[in-house]
Scaffold this active site. Structure first.
Site, PDB file in Angstrom:
ATOM      1  CG  ASP A 142      -2.072   0.985   1.113  1.00 31.02           C
ATOM      2  OD1 ASP A 142      -2.425   1.342  -0.021  1.00 31.02           O
ATOM      3  OD2 ASP A 142      -2.601   1.411   2.150  1.00 31.02           O
ATOM      4  CB  CYS A 206     -23.170   0.807   3.421  1.00 33.01           C
ATOM      5  SG  CYS A 206     -22.101   2.278   3.364  1.00 33.01           S
ATOM      6  CB  CYS A 222     -16.635   5.296   2.184  1.00 32.63           C
ATOM      7  SG  CYS A 222     -15.856   3.960   3.107  1.00 32.63           S
TER       8      CYS A 222
END
Length: 356
Positions: A142, A206, A222
């Site tokens: 990452d 969600c 998000c």
């Protein structure tokens, strides 16, 4: 030693997997580097502005989706999985259901995984080099424009689920990914097929409805983006939906039926530190800036800085049950030097005082 024959390369691939398991990786597989469809998907995602302030996602051109452009000579990617869900952490659902506690995404409770995994990948590269001599490689965790999820799918580690995380039939989704780009023409593993079927549990659960369609995430909604990536103010309409999540969100993973097969990690570095798996919001909000940096030393949490830490907790306190102690804690920060912190504290006070 030059490894060229199919038999030698197959033997080396098998050995690499064995060495990787010894180093603590849950899975080691080898990917083809063609991720053309992922490149097209990324282009469409960016065009819709779903990346928000993550401008780095639009940088580097095709180097992100074409490994041989990022690291010339790359013909394969050795992909690894490392499970991180610690058996020593409090049950996530328990913490989420106690609104006076701060919920932190399970991946961030222990030591920052970047250094740990990069060190292990380097050890794997060293082991390969000791067996065959110098070879071309570069390790990533990452840490560069790498499309790790499409590569992991190519390698057979798992498929990209409807929530856009990698899912494994054998290990769920509670794991980190890492890569070794290499010039070794190793035999590649079989690509993973999707097993999401008609399930839409992650979409329905969600809190902010950030999964706008299967396999499409609007990062701007998000909670992980809002509490970690976003540098400024959290949009007011989304604040009540964040609940007590102060760093990241795991709801789409918690609801996923494939996580029945998730592997618990016995890696000591991933065990919770500073009791951050279930700390009181008021206690966390009382940290001074030096205390924040001391307590988050070696943690991924440190990257958001002190002001965003207070911003996130202020929102959670605004969402907490109405309580005079919460109001007192918020008022203690009402004159904070940061205008962003003051704004979120004022909002939280309004949430609390309107119902007291």
């Amino acid at each position: 030693m030059e490894i060229t024959s199919p038999t030698e390369l197959a033997y080396l691939a098998s050995a690499i997997k064995s060495w990787g398991y010894i180093l603590g990786f849950g899975e080691v597989r080898i990917a083809e580097i063609d991720i053309e469809q992922a490149e097209s998907n990324l282009r469409n995602w960016l065009a819709r502005g779903f990346h928000g302030e993550m401008h780095y996602m639009a940088a580097h051109g095709t180097k992100r989706s074409r490994p041989h452009e990022l690291v010339p000579g790359t013909v394969r990617v050795i992909c690894v999985r490392m499970d991180y869900l610690s058996a020593k952490s409090k049950e996530p659902e328990t913490v989420l259901n106690i609104p006076t506690l701060g919920y932190i995404s399970r991946y961030a409770l222990g030591r920052d995984y970047h250094k740990l995994m990069r060190k292990r990948l380097q050890q794997l590269a060293n082991r390969i080099e000791s067996a065959i001599g110098p070879f071309g490689y570069r390790a990533f965790v990452d840490s560069a424009p790498v499309m790790e999820k499409p590569l992991a799918q190519n390698a057979g580690i798992g498929w990209i689920g409807k929530h856009t995380n990698i899912l494994s039939q054998d290990a769920g989704s509670w794991f980190f990914l890492g890569e070794l780009y290499t010039d070794l023409p190793l035999p590649s593993d079989k690509i993973s097929e999707s097993h999401c079927g008609s399930c839409r549990a992650c979409i329905d659960i969600c809190p902010t409805q950030a999964i706008v369609a299967p396999y499409q995430l609007d990062a701007r909604r998000c909670i992980s983006y809002l509490t970690i990536e976003l540098k400024g103010s959290i949009p007011e309409p989304l604040r009540p939906l964040i609940g007590n999540r102060i760093y990241g969100c795991d709801d789409c993973q918690l609801i996923c039926p494939w996580n029945r097969f998730a592997k618990l990690s016995d890696e000591s570095d991933f065990a919770p530190r500073q009791e951050l798996d279930a700390s009181r919001l008021i206690d966390l909000f009382a940290w001074s800036e030096p205390e924040f940096f001391k307590r988050t030393e070696g943690s991924a949490i440190r990257r958001i800085g002190y002001n965003r830490w207070l911003r996130n907790i202020a929102v959670a306190l605004g969402n907490a049950p109405k309580n005079p102690d919460v109001v007192k804690a918020l008022k203690a920060r009402s004159d904070h030097p940061s205008s962003m912190v003051r704004e979120h504290v004022a909002w939280a006070l309004n949430q609390q005082e309107n119902v007291l």
